[in-house]
Design a protein around this motif. Structure first.
Motif, mmCIF file in Angstrom:
data_model
loop_
_atom_site.group_PDB
_atom_site.id
_atom_site.type_symbol
_atom_site.label_atom_id
_atom_site.label_comp_id
_atom_site.label_asym_id
_atom_site.label_seq_id
_atom_site.Cartn_x
_atom_site.Cartn_y
_atom_site.Cartn_z
ATOM 1 N N ALA A 1 7.032 62.103 3.746
ATOM 2 C CA ALA A 1 6.774 60.692 4.058
ATOM 3 C C ALA A 1 6.189 59.961 2.860
ATOM 4 C CB ALA A 1 5.840 60.591 5.260
ATOM 5 N N GLN A 2 5.259 60.678 2.147
ATOM 6 C CA GLN A 2 4.686 60.062 0.957
ATOM 7 C C GLN A 2 5.754 59.831 -0.121
ATOM 8 O OE1 GLN A 2 1.503 62.696 -0.137
ATOM 9 N NE2 GLN A 2 0.037 61.809 1.343
ATOM 10 N N GLN A 3 6.660 60.825 -0.273
ATOM 11 C CA GLN A 3 7.749 60.659 -1.254
ATOM 12 C C GLN A 3 8.655 59.487 -0.874
ATOM 13 O OE1 GLN A 3 9.745 64.426 -1.538
ATOM 14 N NE2 GLN A 3 8.022 65.476 -2.567
ATOM 15 N N GLN A 4 8.979 59.425 0.421
ATOM 16 C CA GLN A 4 9.816 58.305 0.865
ATOM 17 C C GLN A 4 9.116 56.968 0.630
ATOM 18 O OE1 GLN A 4 10.854 59.002 4.911
ATOM 19 N NE2 GLN A 4 12.252 60.722 4.463
ATOM 20 N N LEU A 5 7.783 56.959 0.886
ATOM 21 C CA LEU A 5 7.028 55.738 0.653
ATOM 22 C C LEU A 5 7.045 55.351 -0.828
ATOM 23 C CD1 LEU A 5 5.153 53.531 1.678
ATOM 24 C CD2 LEU A 5 3.235 55.124 1.344
ATOM 25 N N GLN A 6 6.898 56.370 -1.711
ATOM 26 C CA GLN A 6 6.934 56.096 -3.154
ATOM 27 C C GLN A 6 8.313 55.579 -3.584
ATOM 28 O OE1 GLN A 6 5.833 59.456 -5.521
ATOM 29 N NE2 GLN A 6 5.865 58.316 -7.455
ATOM 30 N N VAL A 7 9.357 56.218 -3.007
ATOM 31 C CA VAL A 7 10.735 55.776 -3.334
ATOM 32 C C VAL A 7 10.943 54.336 -2.898
ATOM 33 C CG1 VAL A 7 13.173 56.111 -2.779
ATOM 34 C CG2 VAL A 7 11.720 58.084 -3.332
ATOM 35 N N LEU A 8 10.439 54.000 -1.703
ATOM 36 C CA LEU A 8 10.591 52.631 -1.213
ATOM 37 C C LEU A 8 9.824 51.645 -2.098
ATOM 38 C CD1 LEU A 8 10.280 53.157 2.642
ATOM 39 C CD2 LEU A 8 12.340 52.525 1.358
ATOM 40 N N GLN A 9 8.628 52.060 -2.543
ATOM 41 C CA GLN A 9 7.874 51.178 -3.431
ATOM 42 C C GLN A 9 8.606 50.968 -4.756
ATOM 43 O OE1 GLN A 9 4.048 53.063 -3.705
ATOM 44 N NE2 GLN A 9 3.298 52.209 -1.751
ATOM 45 N N GLU A 10 9.150 52.084 -5.315
ATOM 46 C CA GLU A 10 9.900 51.957 -6.573
ATOM 47 C C GLU A 10 11.138 51.087 -6.396
ATOM 48 O OE1 GLU A 10 8.707 56.336 -8.450
ATOM 49 O OE2 GLU A 10 10.742 55.933 -7.739
ATOM 50 N N GLU A 11 11.816 51.284 -5.239
ATOM 51 C CA GLU A 11 13.011 50.472 -4.968
ATOM 52 C C GLU A 11 12.643 48.992 -4.837
ATOM 53 O OE1 GLU A 11 15.097 51.640 -1.506
ATOM 54 O OE2 GLU A 11 16.759 50.219 -1.824
ATOM 55 N N ALA A 12 11.523 48.740 -4.178
ATOM 56 C CA ALA A 12 11.083 47.355 -4.043
ATOM 57 C C ALA A 12 10.767 46.758 -5.415
ATOM 58 C CB ALA A 12 9.854 47.281 -3.132
ATOM 59 N N SER A 13 10.099 47.540 -6.274
ATOM 60 C CA SER A 13 9.794 47.051 -7.622
ATOM 61 C C SER A 13 11.061 46.804 -8.423
ATOM 62 C CB SER A 13 8.902 48.071 -8.331
ATOM 63 O OG SER A 13 8.663 47.656 -9.657
ATOM 64 N N ARG A 14 12.025 47.771 -8.301
ATOM 65 C CA ARG A 14 13.293 47.609 -9.047
ATOM 66 C C ARG A 14 14.065 46.388 -8.569
ATOM 67 N NH1 ARG A 14 18.270 49.011 -7.880
ATOM 68 N NH2 ARG A 14 17.626 50.195 -6.042
ATOM 69 N N LEU A 15 14.098 46.212 -7.251
ATOM 70 C CA LEU A 15 14.811 45.036 -6.713
ATOM 71 C C LEU A 15 14.163 43.746 -7.170
ATOM 72 C CD1 LEU A 15 15.571 46.212 -3.059
ATOM 73 C CD2 LEU A 15 17.212 45.911 -4.936
ATOM 74 N N GLU B 1 12.530 43.324 -10.013
ATOM 75 C CA GLU B 1 12.908 43.121 -11.419
ATOM 76 C C GLU B 1 14.356 42.662 -11.546
ATOM 77 O OE1 GLU B 1 9.925 46.554 -13.292
ATOM 78 O OE2 GLU B 1 12.108 46.797 -13.355
ATOM 79 N N GLU B 2 15.258 43.284 -10.758
ATOM 80 C CA GLU B 2 16.664 42.867 -10.793
ATOM 81 C C GLU B 2 16.806 41.420 -10.364
ATOM 82 O OE1 GLU B 2 18.836 45.584 -8.386
ATOM 83 O OE2 GLU B 2 18.801 47.223 -9.862
ATOM 84 N N LYS B 3 16.000 41.035 -9.374
ATOM 85 C CA LYS B 3 16.093 39.651 -8.907
ATOM 86 C C LYS B 3 15.657 38.682 -9.987
ATOM 87 C CE LYS B 3 17.550 37.261 -5.653
ATOM 88 N NZ LYS B 3 18.912 37.410 -5.205
ATOM 89 N N GLU B 4 14.572 39.059 -10.657
ATOM 90 C CA GLU B 4 14.111 38.191 -11.746
ATOM 91 C C GLU B 4 15.148 38.109 -12.861
ATOM 92 O OE1 GLU B 4 10.414 39.749 -12.998
ATOM 93 O OE2 GLU B 4 9.303 39.089 -11.228
ATOM 94 N N MET B 5 15.786 39.262 -13.197
ATOM 95 C CA MET B 5 16.828 39.245 -14.230
ATOM 96 C C MET B 5 18.018 38.411 -13.784
ATOM 97 S SD MET B 5 15.814 40.790 -16.873
ATOM 98 C CE MET B 5 17.373 40.968 -17.692
ATOM 99 N N GLU B 6 18.380 38.517 -12.509
ATOM 100 C CA GLU B 6 19.523 37.731 -11.997
ATOM 101 C C GLU B 6 19.232 36.241 -12.071
ATOM 102 O OE1 GLU B 6 20.606 38.729 -8.054
ATOM 103 O OE2 GLU B 6 22.317 37.360 -7.996
ATOM 104 N N VAL B 7 17.978 35.869 -11.689
ATOM 105 C CA VAL B 7 17.601 34.453 -11.780
ATOM 106 C C VAL B 7 17.638 34.003 -13.234
ATOM 107 C CG1 VAL B 7 15.701 32.825 -11.456
ATOM 108 C CG2 VAL B 7 16.239 34.492 -9.675
ATOM 109 N N TYR B 8 17.173 34.856 -14.169
ATOM 110 C CA TYR B 8 17.207 34.500 -15.590
ATOM 111 C C TYR B 8 18.634 34.341 -16.101
ATOM 112 C CZ TYR B 8 16.629 34.924 -20.615
ATOM 113 O OH TYR B 8 16.681 34.701 -21.953
ATOM 114 N N SER C 1 13.304 37.095 2.331
ATOM 115 C CA SER C 1 13.733 37.840 3.521
ATOM 116 C C SER C 1 13.770 39.342 3.234
ATOM 117 C CB SER C 1 15.114 37.342 3.963
ATOM 118 O OG SER C 1 15.595 38.101 5.049
ATOM 119 N N TYR C 2 14.311 39.718 2.099
ATOM 120 C CA TYR C 2 14.376 41.126 1.735
ATOM 121 C C TYR C 2 12.973 41.698 1.535
ATOM 122 C CZ TYR C 2 16.130 45.379 -0.467
ATOM 123 O OH TYR C 2 16.420 46.675 -0.768
ATOM 124 N N SER C 3 12.062 40.901 0.980
ATOM 125 C CA SER C 3 10.686 41.368 0.790
ATOM 126 C C SER C 3 9.998 41.603 2.138
ATOM 127 C CB SER C 3 9.910 40.337 -0.029
ATOM 128 O OG SER C 3 10.481 40.175 -1.300
#
Length: 327
Positions: free
Chosen positions: A283-297, A299-306, A215-217
């Motif tokens: 807008a490009q910076q915001q897009l990059q931030v959103l992409q980084e946030e999505a990647s971080r989330l 990774e955090e999700k995978e760590m939480e599942v682990y 859902s978050y994705s």
């Protein structure tokens, strides 16, 4: 010695029916009908065994006293046998063949009677060595034949009580084995239920976590798509402005008034272009931030599942250790 010690312990338990941990005069007097001894003789035995004179016999006093008494009886039998061996016939006496045959016949008869007695009592199931009892029986038969029946009656009662105690022990062992089997079966059933419950909870947790992550994705994808659309609009606007700027520059040969107007318009368009470029960059910076946030989330999700999986594994290991301890 181990056989004598075991019999003494069993006799102490027979005397201490209430399980007090000690034997009193009343406990021994209560066995008077079952023993070939009078009350006075039982009192003498009690006084002899009561070393500290406190009116009660501890297991140590009782067993050590009976052991000493048994050793004394064995010593007496050995002395009597030694004395009989030392007696030699006189010079004027001659051995009689008939007497020898009678002695041999008498020994065989005693052996047969003692064997029948032990078979009737079932002593082979209780005693490992019958030599001591046989020596006492033979000694009483030779020297005190009037006490032989009392001794045999005493043996009958003792062996019957020992047989009953052995039967009771066997019944208790069977009951204990049944309880152990039922307990093991219950533990196994409990273990299987716990395994199923852990597996079910783990599947439910992973399912909920996967649904939440999906859902978050989807939300992030929607935001990213909207930003891409805005960026496309800005690019189109920039192209239109550039086209307008080109058209204005191509009409430079017109009148000065028109040129001045075009310059002013060009300046305004340049300002709009800079503002649009700045907005595009943001807008490009915001897009990059959103992409980084999505990647971080992610990774955090995978760590939480682990971590959750590892926590469940430790809990499972702890439960297995507790089950092993319960077994």
């Amino acid at each position: 010695a181990l056989t004598v010690l075991g019999k003494a312990q069993e006799f102490f338990q027979i005397c201490d029916l209430e399980g007090k941990g000690f034997v009193t005069r009343q406990d021994m007097q209560r066995l008077h009908p079952e023993l070939p001894l009078s009350l006075e003789e039982l009192e003498k035995v009690f006084v002899t065994l009561d070393a500290d004179g406190n009116g009660s016999l501890t297991p140590k006093e009782f067993i050590s006293g009976l052991s000493e008494f048994w050793k004394a009886c064995q010593f007496l039998l050995e002395q009597i046998a030694l004395k009989n061996d030392m007696v030699q016939p006189s010079e004027g006496e001659t051995a009689s063949p008939v007497r020898c045959e009678e002695t041999v016949s008498g020994d065989e008869d005693e052996e047969f009677q003692f064997s029948n007695l032990m078979d009737r009592l079932g002593a082979k199931k209780v005693l490992d060595d019958e030599s001591d009892v046989k020596q006492l029986w033979l000694q009483l038969r030779k020297e005190e034949p009037h006490l032989l029946s009392n001794f045999e009656e005493f043996l009958v009662r003792i062996f019957s009580q020992l047989q009953e105690a052995d039967n009771e022990k066997n019944e208790l062992e069977c009951a204990l084995k049944k309880k152990i089997a039922a307990y093991d079966e219950e533990i196994q059933h409990l273990y299987e239920e716990m395994e199923q419950q852990i597996k079910k909870e783990k599947e439910q947790f992973l399912l909920k976590d996967t649904e939440r992550f999906q859902s978050y994705s989807r939300e992030l994808e929607c935001k990213l798509l909207s930003k891409e659309q805005e960026l496309e609009q800005l690019v189109q606007k920039q192209k239109r402005l550039e086209h307008q700027c080109t058209e204005l520059l191509s009409g430079k040969e017109e009148t000065k008034v028109e040129n001045t107007k075009l310059k002013l318009t060009n300046q305004e368009l340049l300002k709009d272009l800079e503002r649009t470029s700045h907005e595009l960059s943001l807008a490009q910076q915001q897009l990059q931030v959103l992409q980084e946030e999505a990647s971080r989330l992610s990774e955090e999700k995978e760590m939480e599942v682990y971590r959750v999986t590892e926590t469940l594994q430790r809990e499972k290991s702890g439960l297995l250790k507790q089950l092993d301890f319960l077994r």
